[in-house]
Design a protein around this motif. Structure first.
Motif, PDB file in Angstrom:
ATOM      1  N   ALA A  20      52.163  55.146  37.497  1.00  0.00           N
ATOM      2  CA  ALA A  20      51.287  56.318  37.513  1.00  0.00           C
ATOM      3  C   ALA A  20      50.143  56.167  38.513  1.00  0.00           C
ATOM      4  N   GLY A  21      50.017  54.984  39.116  1.00  0.00           N
ATOM      5  CA  GLY A  21      48.957  54.756  40.092  1.00  0.00           C
ATOM      6  C   GLY A  21      47.598  54.540  39.462  1.00  0.00           C
ATOM      7  N   LEU A  22      47.561  54.030  38.240  1.00  0.00           N
ATOM      8  CA  LEU A  22      46.294  53.826  37.546  1.00  0.00           C
ATOM      9  C   LEU A  22      45.740  52.421  37.742  1.00  0.00           C
ATOM     10  N   ILE A  23      46.618  51.453  37.988  1.00  0.00           N
ATOM     11  CA  ILE A  23      46.198  50.101  38.348  1.00  0.00           C
ATOM     12  C   ILE A  23      47.031  49.642  39.533  1.00  0.00           C
ATOM     13  N   GLU A  24      46.476  48.679  40.268  1.00  0.00           N
ATOM     14  CA  GLU A  24      47.182  48.135  41.430  1.00  0.00           C
ATOM     15  C   GLU A  24      46.658  46.735  41.723  1.00  0.00           C
ATOM     16  N   LYS A  25      47.337  46.045  42.645  1.00  0.00           N
ATOM     17  CA  LYS A  25      46.887  44.729  43.089  1.00  0.00           C
ATOM     18  C   LYS A  25      45.649  44.897  43.952  1.00  0.00           C
ATOM     19  N   GLU A  26      44.715  43.951  43.822  1.00  0.00           N
ATOM     20  CA  GLU A  26      43.522  43.977  44.662  1.00  0.00           C
ATOM     21  C   GLU A  26      43.891  43.816  46.136  1.00  0.00           C
ATOM     22  N   ARG A  27      44.881  42.979  46.401  1.00  0.00           N
ATOM     23  CA  ARG A  27      45.360  42.756  47.767  1.00  0.00           C
ATOM     24  C   ARG A  27      46.825  42.363  47.712  1.00  0.00           C
ATOM     25  N   GLN A  28      47.505  42.548  48.823  1.00  0.00           N
ATOM     26  CA  GLN A  28      48.905  42.150  48.918  1.00  0.00           C
ATOM     27  C   GLN A  28      48.998  40.629  49.025  1.00  0.00           C
ATOM     28  N   VAL A  29      49.883  40.051  48.232  1.00  0.00           N
ATOM     29  CA  VAL A  29      50.111  38.607  48.260  1.00  0.00           C
ATOM     30  C   VAL A  29      51.615  38.362  48.310  1.00  0.00           C
ATOM     31  N   PRO A  30      52.029  37.174  48.749  1.00  0.00           N
ATOM     32  CA  PRO A  30      53.461  36.866  48.778  1.00  0.00           C
ATOM     33  C   PRO A  30      54.084  36.932  47.377  1.00  0.00           C
ATOM     34  N   THR A  62      47.230  38.030  42.039  1.00  0.00           N
ATOM     35  CA  THR A  62      46.010  38.594  42.596  1.00  0.00           C
ATOM     36  C   THR A  62      45.334  39.420  41.503  1.00  0.00           C
ATOM     37  N   PRO A  63      44.030  39.549  41.558  1.00  0.00           N
ATOM     38  CA  PRO A  63      43.371  40.372  40.542  1.00  0.00           C
ATOM     39  C   PRO A  63      43.933  41.795  40.507  1.00  0.00           C
ATOM     40  N   ALA A  64      43.998  42.333  39.325  1.00  0.00           N
ATOM     41  CA  ALA A  64      44.385  43.736  39.148  1.00  0.00           C
ATOM     42  C   ALA A  64      43.114  44.567  39.202  1.00  0.00           C
ATOM     43  N   VAL A  65      43.233  45.758  39.772  1.00  0.00           N
ATOM     44  CA  VAL A  65      42.082  46.656  39.851  1.00  0.00           C
ATOM     45  C   VAL A  65      42.486  48.033  39.347  1.00  0.00           C
ATOM     46  N   ILE A  66      41.519  48.728  38.806  1.00  0.00           N
ATOM     47  CA  ILE A  66      41.748  50.107  38.367  1.00  0.00           C
ATOM     48  C   ILE A  66      41.542  51.015  39.580  1.00  0.00           C
ATOM     49  N   THR A  67      42.357  52.018  39.705  1.00  0.00           N
ATOM     50  CA  THR A  67      42.243  52.962  40.813  1.00  0.00           C
ATOM     51  C   THR A  67      41.311  54.106  40.413  1.00  0.00           C
ATOM     52  N   ARG A  68      41.011  54.969  41.368  1.00  0.00           N
ATOM     53  CA  ARG A  68      40.208  56.155  41.050  1.00  0.00           C
ATOM     54  C   ARG A  68      40.914  57.018  40.014  1.00  0.00           C
ATOM     55  N   ALA A  69      42.230  57.116  40.150  1.00  0.00           N
ATOM     56  CA  ALA A  69      43.002  57.887  39.170  1.00  0.00           C
ATOM     57  C   ALA A  69      42.900  57.248  37.789  1.00  0.00           C
ATOM     58  N   GLY A  70      42.897  55.926  37.737  1.00  0.00           N
ATOM     59  CA  GLY A  70      42.747  55.220  36.471  1.00  0.00           C
ATOM     60  C   GLY A  70      41.382  55.446  35.853  1.00  0.00           C
TER      61      GLY A  70
END
Length: 86
Positions: free
Chosen positions: A52-62, A67-75
């Motif tokens: 749903a695009g409510l959380i995502e990775k803080e940065r792309q990693v292999p 990597t830390p999870a972050v809440i999006t604006r939609a979240g």
């Protein structure tokens, strides 16, 4: 925001609040894997939140790394709209 209201389960709201508090870590893989305070979260709930695009990775990693999870604006908006999120 598109004006579409997202209905969250109690478990999804709890995960979203924990990620917003900086307690989540996503593992890069073909399916999202999330820990909160070092404990694995419900796979289906995490999948729904990422899809749903409510959380995502803080940065792309292999693949396989965390990597830390972050809440999006939609979240943030979904939590703010949900009267049960407090």
């Amino acid at each position: 925001m598109t004006g579409i209201r997202i209905e969250l389960s109690r478990r999804e709201r709890a995960i979203l609040r924990a990620v917003a508090a900086g307690r989540g870590v996503l593992v890069s893989s073909c399916e999202p894997a999330l820990t909160i305070d070092g404990c694995w979260c419900d796979h289906a709930a995490v999948h729904n939140l990422v899809e749903a695009g409510l959380i995502e990775k803080e940065r792309q990693v292999p693949y396989g790394l965390a990597t830390p999870a972050v809440i999006t604006r939609a979240g943030e908006a979904a939590l703010a709209e949900d009267p049960r999120s407090t």
